[in-house]
Enzyme design. Sequence first.
Site, mmCIF file in Angstrom:
data_model
loop_
_atom_site.group_PDB
_atom_site.id
_atom_site.type_symbol
_atom_site.label_atom_id
_atom_site.label_comp_id
_atom_site.label_asym_id
_atom_site.label_seq_id
_atom_site.Cartn_x
_atom_site.Cartn_y
_atom_site.Cartn_z
ATOM 1 N N LYS A 141 -5.216 -9.476 5.276
ATOM 2 C CA LYS A 141 -4.363 -9.226 6.445
ATOM 3 C C LYS A 141 -4.640 -7.861 7.070
ATOM 4 C CE LYS A 141 -0.526 -12.163 4.897
ATOM 5 N NZ LYS A 141 0.880 -12.186 4.428
ATOM 6 N N MET A 142 -4.766 -6.825 6.216
ATOM 7 C CA MET A 142 -4.991 -5.470 6.732
ATOM 8 C C MET A 142 -6.324 -5.391 7.461
ATOM 9 S SD MET A 142 -2.435 -3.375 5.711
ATOM 10 C CE MET A 142 -2.919 -1.759 5.131
ATOM 11 N N GLY A 143 -7.364 -5.997 6.860
ATOM 12 C CA GLY A 143 -8.683 -5.983 7.481
ATOM 13 C C GLY A 143 -8.684 -6.695 8.819
ATOM 14 N N CYS A 157 0.816 -1.215 0.000
ATOM 15 C CA CYS A 157 0.000 0.000 0.000
ATOM 16 C C CYS A 157 0.851 1.267 0.000
ATOM 17 C CB CYS A 157 -0.947 0.006 1.198
ATOM 18 S SG CYS A 157 -0.107 -0.132 2.792
ATOM 19 N N ARG A 200 4.272 1.354 -1.230
ATOM 20 C CA ARG A 200 5.384 1.372 -2.188
ATOM 21 C C ARG A 200 5.192 0.332 -3.281
ATOM 22 N NH1 ARG A 200 9.855 1.886 0.356
ATOM 23 N NH2 ARG A 200 8.957 2.138 2.423
#
Length: 444
Positions: A192-194, A50, A52
């Site tokens: 993973k982020m969620g 998110c 790079r």
Amino acid sequence: MHILVVSVNYRTAPVEFREKLTFQAAELERAMTTLQNQKSVLENVIVSTCNRTEIYAVVDQLHTGRYYIKKFLADWFQLEIEEVAPYLTIFEQDGAIDHLFRVTCGLDSMVVGETQILGQIKDSFLEAQQVKATGTIFNELFKQVITLAKRAHSETTIGESAMSVSYAAVELGKKIFGELTDCHVLILGAGKMGELALQNLYGSGARKVTVMNRTLSKAEVMAEKYMGHAKSLSELQCALLEADILISSTGASEYVITKEMMTKVEKMRSGRPLFMVDIAVPRDIDPAIDELEGSFLYDIDDLQGVVEANRAERLKEAEKIQFMIEEEIVLFKTWLSTLGVVPLISALRDKALAIQSETMVSLERKIPNLSDREKKVISKHTKSIINQLLKDPILVAKEIAAEEGASEKLALFAKIFDLETEEVESRAEEVEHKRVWTPSVPSL
């Protein structure tokens, strides 16, 4: 050969441009295979997160390599090189090696010291290996980088006070709402982020949680862990009516929530505000929604201020890690310098083994009644003698390779052992094009 990094990152490019240069996970292997076929590129690893998109490459010429990597990026994302170039940062040689170490250790992250990037680098490297986009140099470098990053996090406290982007999103919500116990929270995306966001929300007291995902079963698994509810994305509009806080990270290629959709939803929310954090790149939520009266939208770049917490403490630990990196770079460069001696050593071994083979043929002629077992024993012992005789010269050759004026000294070394120049050059070609060695990578 040269090591090169071409980077688009949060320091040089806003999210509205970064999202144009984001590789989807499903296309990463195809992208690395395509890049591997570009002129000048010998090895490559593509990292896309998110914050790079970076291309790590071994190239035979710096100027040519720079151009064709820029061209690859522009062509892949259907942009002009002139559009892409202003946002690119290029690192070469020592700078490129240092950058890879810093990125993997979390020193170049928006959240200094975060560990998620280590897993992302490892995953990208393993994918590159699978499509044979890496060779001798990157197999060694990435193995060394991943090992050091693990050591850096275990030997320092840099990760203890570092917050993830997902955590920062939750902290922002707490600043606005205070207690989250009575807030209706909607999570879009079961990746993973969620899950990190949901984990932090649950730890902050949120209990009225809904998880939505294109694949309902994934949403159900994640929601069950944190006593939440799962719904299909087809029910999104209804879910938006109930939510107080929305955190989105689906990774979709188009907006999941449009201004048109949110305009309709606002009319039915009776003036209740909706706090929205879009941590996806490309973005999930149309930025034009921020113009609406009842919607308060933040994207990943807006979280910069939140993640500054404890930064001074983490920067002290970062100095320790930078020292570790500098030591490791010296070790890698020493290893790299010895690559030039590999063809020489191979030629020396081949010559010695050829002599041993000729001796065995002569011996079998003179003593024709040798049994197979006796032949094996004699062969084994003559090879052992050769290895013992060659051990010291090989060590000396490796030491010479790391010294100044190595080429002249190695030429003398080759002359002493009467090694044919053509044979050494042939071996050098084999080393340069080798693509099969796969190191064991430490698990995270």
